[in-house]
Design an enzyme around this catalytic site. Structure first.
Site, mmCIF file in Angstrom:
data_model
loop_
_atom_site.group_PDB
_atom_site.id
_atom_site.type_symbol
_atom_site.label_atom_id
_atom_site.label_comp_id
_atom_site.label_asym_id
_atom_site.label_seq_id
_atom_site.Cartn_x
_atom_site.Cartn_y
_atom_site.Cartn_z
ATOM 1 N N ASP A 8 47.055 66.521 94.731
ATOM 2 C CA ASP A 8 47.361 65.115 94.474
ATOM 3 C C ASP A 8 46.875 64.797 93.063
ATOM 4 O O ASP A 8 46.316 65.664 92.381
ATOM 5 C CB ASP A 8 46.700 64.206 95.526
ATOM 6 C CG ASP A 8 47.481 62.907 95.741
ATOM 7 O OD1 ASP A 8 47.709 62.189 94.747
ATOM 8 O OD2 ASP A 8 47.860 62.615 96.893
ATOM 9 N N HIS A 45 52.516 62.147 92.740
ATOM 10 C CA HIS A 45 51.147 62.570 93.097
ATOM 11 C C HIS A 45 50.862 63.969 92.533
ATOM 12 O O HIS A 45 50.242 64.797 93.194
ATOM 13 C CB HIS A 45 50.953 62.541 94.618
ATOM 14 C CG HIS A 45 50.857 61.150 95.192
ATOM 15 N ND1 HIS A 45 49.756 60.343 95.018
ATOM 16 C CD2 HIS A 45 51.736 60.428 95.938
ATOM 17 C CE1 HIS A 45 49.960 59.181 95.634
ATOM 18 N NE2 HIS A 45 51.150 59.201 96.181
ATOM 19 N N GLU A 59 55.925 58.124 97.390
ATOM 20 C CA GLU A 59 55.435 57.267 96.314
ATOM 21 C C GLU A 59 55.680 57.856 94.927
ATOM 22 O O GLU A 59 54.842 57.744 94.047
ATOM 23 C CB GLU A 59 53.931 56.993 96.522
ATOM 24 C CG GLU A 59 53.658 56.303 97.842
ATOM 25 C CD GLU A 59 52.179 56.114 98.166
ATOM 26 O OE1 GLU A 59 51.855 55.097 98.779
ATOM 27 O OE2 GLU A 59 51.351 56.983 97.810
HETATM 28 C C1 ACM Z 1 51.283 58.089 102.248
HETATM 29 O O1 ACM Z 1 50.484 57.463 102.916
HETATM 30 N N1 ACM Z 1 51.454 57.806 100.964
HETATM 31 C C2 ACM Z 1 52.084 59.151 102.825
#
Ligand code: ACM
Length: 535
Positions: free
Chosen positions: A167, A238, A301
């Site tokens: 991440d 990420h 995201e």
């Molecule tokens: C997440 O909680 N962004 C998968």
């Protein structure tokens, strides 16, 4: 007093006494269950369970369901019957729960005699996917602590450990062909303290990663406990730790550093051929390490600003007729779906991969409420339900002001207990069978040690286990009675679970205030996101 609650439990007269002379016999197919049982009961009881007939028997029986077992205890007899090795193992786990809680200790404390009440248990799980995700990027879980979590999951008859390995704030998996992923991406300069909006940082370098041999060890240890380790390598968002290590994967001219706080960064991977080839190289090593059928590629995201500005991204959209950045994301994900499918694996991703259309055969982790689960199941995808409203274990456990570093809305023990993986919209339809199970997610922004992880995970993971293993009819009061005994087991194991009456003083974090939200905020977020789902 079993947890999770078995399908059928009948009591009978008398007890079986376990002592130093009790033998254990298992058919060869069930040797893992036998080895585990010796290791699990031996240290606390001093009983070696040497091989031989006439004591505990683990035998094959046709006609029992997958992962199911029948356990019969009578004076002078313990028999575990199962059709498959996992069932034999779960029978052995149930047998351990029938002994006094001190059997869960790692050494003898003078208890005994060790007797087991006469019972017949018939049992099998409701769902095949019973999981827990641990984010080891934001805070690293050292290998011995991770092995302990494997044991804790198995003790709850959970069978999937999803490891969020990469991440923005850290890359935690050694990749031999790209050593800078861990040399550079494996640590950050410092870490924000509490909610990022407060602008507090601790000035302390933070890092850690698993070597490939660590992973082999973890995967093998988990397999001996019927836990599948599912790796997650995040793309295209990420990914800041990777871009910090290899700037050519990203978009900027300026070097980036590994993220030191928890916002969703703008940084995404570029869509150059070299970047796709680079990540396929990563996955070559990942597939070699993790035998899991499912490989998680993240997908959540991913911000679109950099792709909007990037000539390469815009050219791809134009040349391939992808329409927009959502179409581009779908194309990008598809490159890895094809790669994994060709190697006999399944792509697993967060529900954002439905935006722009998910690749055929992709399995969806539905996290933003239930919307993704319904859309995915109807589109023919298998679904793992992990709605943030019910099983996000980073969310606070009560309204109390002293819950440590609150984020999200309240996800109480009761909320987790009431978790129903099959959304009401699918119940009673053929698409319900698309829901292969569920998992809880432990995002570790504010879980900076195994002690904090314990506090956030337990006893909510105990409630999760029942929601995923036992039938859909549930009785919370009955669960609480069984939980009271189960907590004695957790005490014996040294699990620092949250007490029902709230955090102990040392479990509070007045130095690290959070950013609580209420349910209405979370639901407004879900409503906004659902507008983007297509396909
Ligand atoms: C997440 O909680 N962004 C998968």
């Amino acid at each position: 007093m079993l947890l999770p609650k078995p399908a059928v439990l009948e009591t009978a007269e008398g007890r079986f006494t376990l002592d130093g002379t009790t033998p254990l016999a298992a058919v060869p197919a069930f040797d893992r269950a036998a080895a585990w049982l010796r290791g699990a009961l031996g240290p606390a009881t001093g009983c070696r369970l040497e091989a031989g007939p006439g004591g505990i028997e683990i035998v094959q029986a046709e006609g029992l369901p997958a992962e199911g077992y029948r356990l019969t205890v009578r004076p002078g007899l313990v028999r575990i019957e199962a059709a498959d090795p996992a069932g034999a193992f779960y029978g052995a786990q149930t047998l351990r729960q029938l002994l006094p809680p001190s059997v869960f200790r790692a050494g003898r404390v003078g208890d005994g005699p060790w007797t087991i009440p006469a019972v017949t248990v018939e049992d099998a799980p409701r769902f095949g996917w019973r999981g827990c995700m641990i984010d080891v990027s934001r805070h690293f879980l050292p290998k011995p602590d991770l092995l302990r979590y494997v044991d804790l999951l198995a003790a709850h008859k959970l069978n999937v450990l999803h490891l969020h390995l990469t991440d923005d704030p850290g890359w935690r998996l050694e990749i031999k062909r790209y050593p800078k992923l861990t040399e550079v991406g494996g640590w950050r300069r410092e870490t924000s303290v509490g909610w990022r909006g407060l602008g507090r940082f601790n000035g302390r370098p933070y890092g850690g990663f698993y070597t490939q041999d660590d992973i082999r060890e973890i995967v093998a240890y988990a397999a001996d406990r019927f836990v599948t380790v599912v790796p997650e390598i995040e793309l295209p968002g990420h990914s800041r730790a990777a871009i910090a290590a290899y700037p050519e994967l990203g978009h900027g001219d300026q070097p980036l550093e590994v993220a030191t706080s928890w916002h969703i960064t703008q940084n995404v991977l570029n869509v150059e051929d070299d970047t796709i080839a680079f990540y396929k190289g990563i996955f070559e090593e990942v597939l070699d390490l993790f035998p899991s059928a499912h490989i998680h590629i993240g997908g959540d995201e991913a911000r679109k600003e950099e792709w909007r500005e990037s000539p390469v991204a815009q050219r791809r959209i134009r040349d391939l007729g992808l329409g927009d950045e959502y179409g581009l994301q779908s194309w990008f994900i598809r490159q890895f779906a094809d790669f994994l499918t060709a190697r006999g694996r399944k792509l697993y991703g967060w529900d954002e991969i439905l935006e722009g259309g998910a690749p055929p055969g992709a399995v969806i982790a539905s996290w933003r409420g239930n919307y993704g689960a319904v859309a995915a199941a109807r589109a023919g995808h298998d679904v793992v339900a992990c709605p943030n409203t019910e099983v996000y274990l980073d969310y606070r456990q009560s309204e109390r002001a002293d819950e440590p570093t609150p984020v999200g809305s309240v996800v109480s023990l009761r909320d987790v207990y009431d978790f129903e993986p099959v959304p009401a919209e699918l119940a009673g339809t053929p698409d319900a069978a698309r829901v292969i199970g569920g998992q809880a997610n432990l995002w570790t922004e504010y879980m900076d040690s195994p002690r904090v992880l314990d506090y956030m995970a337990f006893p909510r993971v105990s409630a999760l286990a029942e929601a995923l293993w036992s039938g859909p009819e549930r009785d919370y009061d009955d669960f609480l009675v069984r939980l009271a005994e189960h907590e004695r087991r957790l005490d014996a194991l040294g699990v620092e679970y949250r007490r029902q009456d709230g955090p102990r003083p040392w479990q509070t974090r007045p130095d690290a205030p959070g950013n609580p939200r209420d349910r209405a905020d979370v639901e407004a977020g879900i409503a906004e996101i659902t507008r983007n789902i297509r396909g």
